[in-house]
Design a protein around this motif. Sequence first.
Motif, PDB file in Angstrom:
ATOM      1  N   TYR A  66      -0.522  14.761   0.990  1.00  0.00           N
ATOM      2  CA  TYR A  66      -0.262  14.356   2.372  1.00  0.00           C
ATOM      3  C   TYR A  66      -1.419  13.527   2.934  1.00  0.00           C
ATOM      4  O   TYR A  66      -1.233  12.753   3.866  1.00  0.00           O
ATOM      5  N   MET A  78      -4.346   1.730  -1.881  1.00  0.00           N
ATOM      6  CA  MET A  78      -3.247   2.410  -1.185  1.00  0.00           C
ATOM      7  C   MET A  78      -3.339   2.215   0.329  1.00  0.00           C
ATOM      8  O   MET A  78      -2.324   2.110   1.008  1.00  0.00           O
ATOM      9  N   PHE A  82       3.800  10.228  -9.320  1.00  0.00           N
ATOM     10  CA  PHE A  82       3.134  10.440 -10.611  1.00  0.00           C
ATOM     11  C   PHE A  82       2.428  11.791 -10.605  1.00  0.00           C
ATOM     12  O   PHE A  82       2.574  12.600 -11.526  1.00  0.00           O
ATOM     13  N   GLY A  92       0.824  -1.206   0.000  1.00  0.00           N
ATOM     14  CA  GLY A  92       0.000   0.000   0.000  1.00  0.00           C
ATOM     15  C   GLY A  92       0.859   1.259   0.000  1.00  0.00           C
ATOM     16  O   GLY A  92       0.622   2.202  -0.747  1.00  0.00           O
ATOM     17  N   GLN A  93       1.904   1.252   0.850  1.00  0.00           N
ATOM     18  CA  GLN A  93       2.819   2.392   0.922  1.00  0.00           C
ATOM     19  C   GLN A  93       3.542   2.602  -0.410  1.00  0.00           C
ATOM     20  O   GLN A  93       3.694   3.736  -0.864  1.00  0.00           O
ATOM     21  N   VAL A 107       1.803   6.667  -6.860  1.00  0.00           N
ATOM     22  CA  VAL A 107       0.720   7.614  -7.159  1.00  0.00           C
ATOM     23  C   VAL A 107       1.155   9.040  -6.818  1.00  0.00           C
ATOM     24  O   VAL A 107       0.975   9.974  -7.614  1.00  0.00           O
ATOM     25  N   LEU A 146       2.603   1.577  -3.453  1.00  0.00           N
ATOM     26  CA  LEU A 146       1.639   2.082  -4.444  1.00  0.00           C
ATOM     27  C   LEU A 146       1.384   3.563  -4.204  1.00  0.00           C
ATOM     28  O   LEU A 146       1.313   4.369  -5.148  1.00  0.00           O
ATOM     29  N   ASP A 194      -4.530  -0.331   1.892  1.00  0.00           N
ATOM     30  CA  ASP A 194      -4.573  -1.761   2.242  1.00  0.00           C
ATOM     31  C   ASP A 194      -5.962  -2.207   2.691  1.00  0.00           C
ATOM     32  O   ASP A 194      -6.100  -3.035   3.604  1.00  0.00           O
ATOM     33  N   THR A 200       1.561   9.495   3.061  1.00  0.00           N
ATOM     34  CA  THR A 200       1.653  10.943   3.251  1.00  0.00           C
ATOM     35  C   THR A 200       2.579  11.594   2.235  1.00  0.00           C
ATOM     36  O   THR A 200       3.095  12.691   2.476  1.00  0.00           O
ATOM     37  N   PHE A 242      -4.280  12.112   0.810  1.00  0.00           N
ATOM     38  CA  PHE A 242      -4.972  11.090   0.003  1.00  0.00           C
ATOM     39  C   PHE A 242      -4.075   9.911  -0.323  1.00  0.00           C
ATOM     40  O   PHE A 242      -4.570   8.873  -0.769  1.00  0.00           O
ATOM     41  N   THR A 243      -2.770  10.031  -0.095  1.00  0.00           N
ATOM     42  CA  THR A 243      -1.909   8.871  -0.279  1.00  0.00           C
ATOM     43  C   THR A 243      -1.595   8.274   1.092  1.00  0.00           C
ATOM     44  O   THR A 243      -1.402   9.000   2.064  1.00  0.00           O
ATOM     45  N   ALA A 244      -1.527   6.964   1.146  1.00  0.00           N
ATOM     46  CA  ALA A 244      -1.333   6.280   2.427  1.00  0.00           C
ATOM     47  C   ALA A 244       0.045   6.549   3.022  1.00  0.00           C
ATOM     48  O   ALA A 244       0.248   6.381   4.228  1.00  0.00           O
TER      49      ALA A 244
END
Lengths: 228, 228, 228, 228
Positions: free
Chosen positions: A163, D107, A134, A124-125, A131, A127, D109, A169, A165-167
């Motif tokens: 910070y 992301m 990207f 998850g981290q 993201v 990915l 999990d 941060t 929406f991504t797991a």
Amino acid sequence: MIFDPSRRLFAEGLGTLLLVCTVVGSGIMADTLSADDAVSLLGNTIPTGAILVVLITLLGPISGAHFNPVVTLVFALRREISVTLGLAYIAVQVAGGILGSLLAHAMFDLPVVQVSQKLRSGQGQWLAEIVATFGLVATILIALRVKDEAIPVLVGLYITAAYWFTASTSFANPAVAIARGFSDTFAGIRPLDVPAFIAAEVIGAAIALAVTGWLLRPKSDGEPEQAE
Amino acid sequence: MIFDPSRRLFAEGLGTLLLVCTVVGSGIMADTLSADDAVSLLGNTIPTGAILVVLITLLGPISGAHFNPVVTLVFALRREISVTLGLAYIAVQVAGGILGSLLAHAMFDLPVVQVSQKLRSGQGQWLAEIVATFGLVATILIALRVKDEAIPVLVGLYITAAYWFTASTSFANPAVAIARGFSDTFAGIRPLDVPAFIAAEVIGAAIALAVTGWLLRPKSDGEPEQAE
Amino acid sequence: MIFDPSRRLFAEGLGTLLLVCTVVGSGIMADTLSADDAVSLLGNTIPTGAILVVLITLLGPISGAHFNPVVTLVFALRREISVTLGLAYIAVQVAGGILGSLLAHAMFDLPVVQVSQKLRSGQGQWLAEIVATFGLVATILIALRVKDEAIPVLVGLYITAAYWFTASTSFANPAVAIARGFSDTFAGIRPLDVPAFIAAEVIGAAIALAVTGWLLRPKSDGEPEQAE
Amino acid sequence: MIFDPSRRLFAEGLGTLLLVCTVVGSGIMADTLSADDAVSLLGNTIPTGAILVVLITLLGPISGAHFNPVVTLVFALRREISVTLGLAYIAVQVAGGILGSLLAHAMFDLPVVQVSQKLRSGQGQWLAEIVATFGLVATILIALRVKDEAIPVLVGLYITAAYWFTASTSFANPAVAIARGFSDTFAGIRPLDVPAFIAAEVIGAAIALAVTGWLLRPKSDGEPEQAE
């Protein structure tokens, strides 16, 4: 204005130093003051977004304000910076970033040199870092075409969003990832986990380069095009 | 438009008054309403950043919107303000700042004249003030060269970040430091601790003046330069 | 573009409606969701500042985007709006504001018509309303001279700050004060306390008119001036 | 620059994907980190507002940056997009939105495919969606006439406010509503409740189209007008 390499390198180093100092320092401040981790993340996010707007506006005209090895890599691939200068950029970004961590520790009366114990790993981290990077690189490359004077604000707002929406941060920056390895605080990351983050960041940047390369060609591939 | 000295001094005094009133008043409001100190600092940071953008945009065309003795000192060293007018600026900044503290107390039904008991001292705090003031003065001096119309927003965002990434919450301003000595509230500072803060702020400003002086010379020192 | 009176009045009414609906609605949302009153005030402040930027940008070109009887009064005194149209502006501002309260209640499944029980009185509160309205009107009048295209952002940021640095959370607007009298929620005010707020707001506006009238005359009074 | 349909559709799909990924992902992050639901909503609001500014600035020049079927519908009714392309826009918006939910889950999990159990229904909620979508569409249509270069910032700020002042937290977008049906997290909505939300959104958009159509005709209906 055109600046000589020593000033450009100084700007890259100073900018990355202040960026990491903000990320690490605001993390320490926020984490110390609050029992609520989302409040701490707000206190980490708002300063980071704000300082990015300031640093990119001020230092962009001097060095381009990369502050990020994958951004320098992308510009080297686009032949907008030489390989030699690009490698020097990356070296000062990493050095500046580490100094930024140490400076934050010194201000907060913590041991200056630290090694993070904070585990940041797993699919998850990774990915999330793909993201996040990207999005960052795509933001820069599209903005260069459609509204380059807005890049400081767009990058500041993008990271503000990422910070949350991504797991992970949104590290999205190998120099920052290495520097945060030297901080056993809110913003830290175990050095052992850094290489996978860097790999994910390079992958995210490569996807952004490919996707925006296709997206930003205004005419259809099927139509005959004039030589440009 | 060119304004006479009385209007320029009034603008400096009014601006510093409203700036300190915002710092102190929002600190009282936030601290009263919340049990979480990071939430209180958010409620102190956001108003301070916002009012800086407003005050610098509005009063900049009248007085230059220094609101800060070290900023006035830097402009005096650059011979952009006379020593006489500069000293008058500093006097009204200090007086306006103190009035701002008193006004905040009056609005919140607190004793109007107070002396702070809040200890703010130690190497970390002093280093933080050096860093905070270096960043503020460097922001102003670089922006004057590369994007002067953005100064209000850049200063507002810089202080927003510096409230969190510096251990001292970034006073970065001797007039504000003195004025906060008169407030025994969230934003206060023991008068005993003010001189060291001021010394650190002067050091930070001096470093910024030296570093940006070198950084902003576009051509290399080694190359022959044309007379400008 | 010049708009006829019916469209200008509609714009004033719609803008004040949406402004009050945001103040009251976000207050309900924030107060319901949080046990920390400073968090609730953040959740009330950020939407209010944001919607002000939106409404003034969009409706300014149609009606001038006063949304506030003291602003209309100031423009009438400056002979920039006729007394007749000014009175009509004030009427639709008050009506629109009240409808905004009712609409917020309807959305949150509360009794649509309410009368506030929230005490807001005392010298500190009244002084706060004088300061808050002085600042708002001074912001508008100075900005009209030095940077009128920035008025939407400056007003949004000013109110963001004033929610925190004034003890009254800065009503600064008689139409909004009346409308908030009709809401027994976070943003409410006892109808009994409204007249003193309005009086304080008129005093603050008058001080702003006088002070900025003096401040914005570029040349010294002592010097001979050319006819303009 | 004019972009061919494949690039325009890609931009709509990518933009809606990243928008929903931000809404859902920041909701998960904020809800996980905080025990205070207003703090969580702040952590959901700030990223959403920020990413809207970024995405509309970057992708607006390519596709128009609708990211929203009711916006596309409004432009089709104004004959600014063909029915065929409009239907394709809506299809990629819905598909992109759903992918955005799935990406957020991956992301963090969580199970990638989810069905929301979160009840969002009742007259207050439906009224809120009418108001929210009226405001969004009116913002876009008025801004197109009075300040089109500000649309990214205005939409970002409008949604920032509407998250708080509408009881539904302002979905205001059928593609986003459908996508959030696939997420059993903070931002989710029971699929059963989605159709009523969409109906309310279409009603709100229709009201905005009618009201702004009348409001933006500068001259009075009673006066003779020249052919334009």
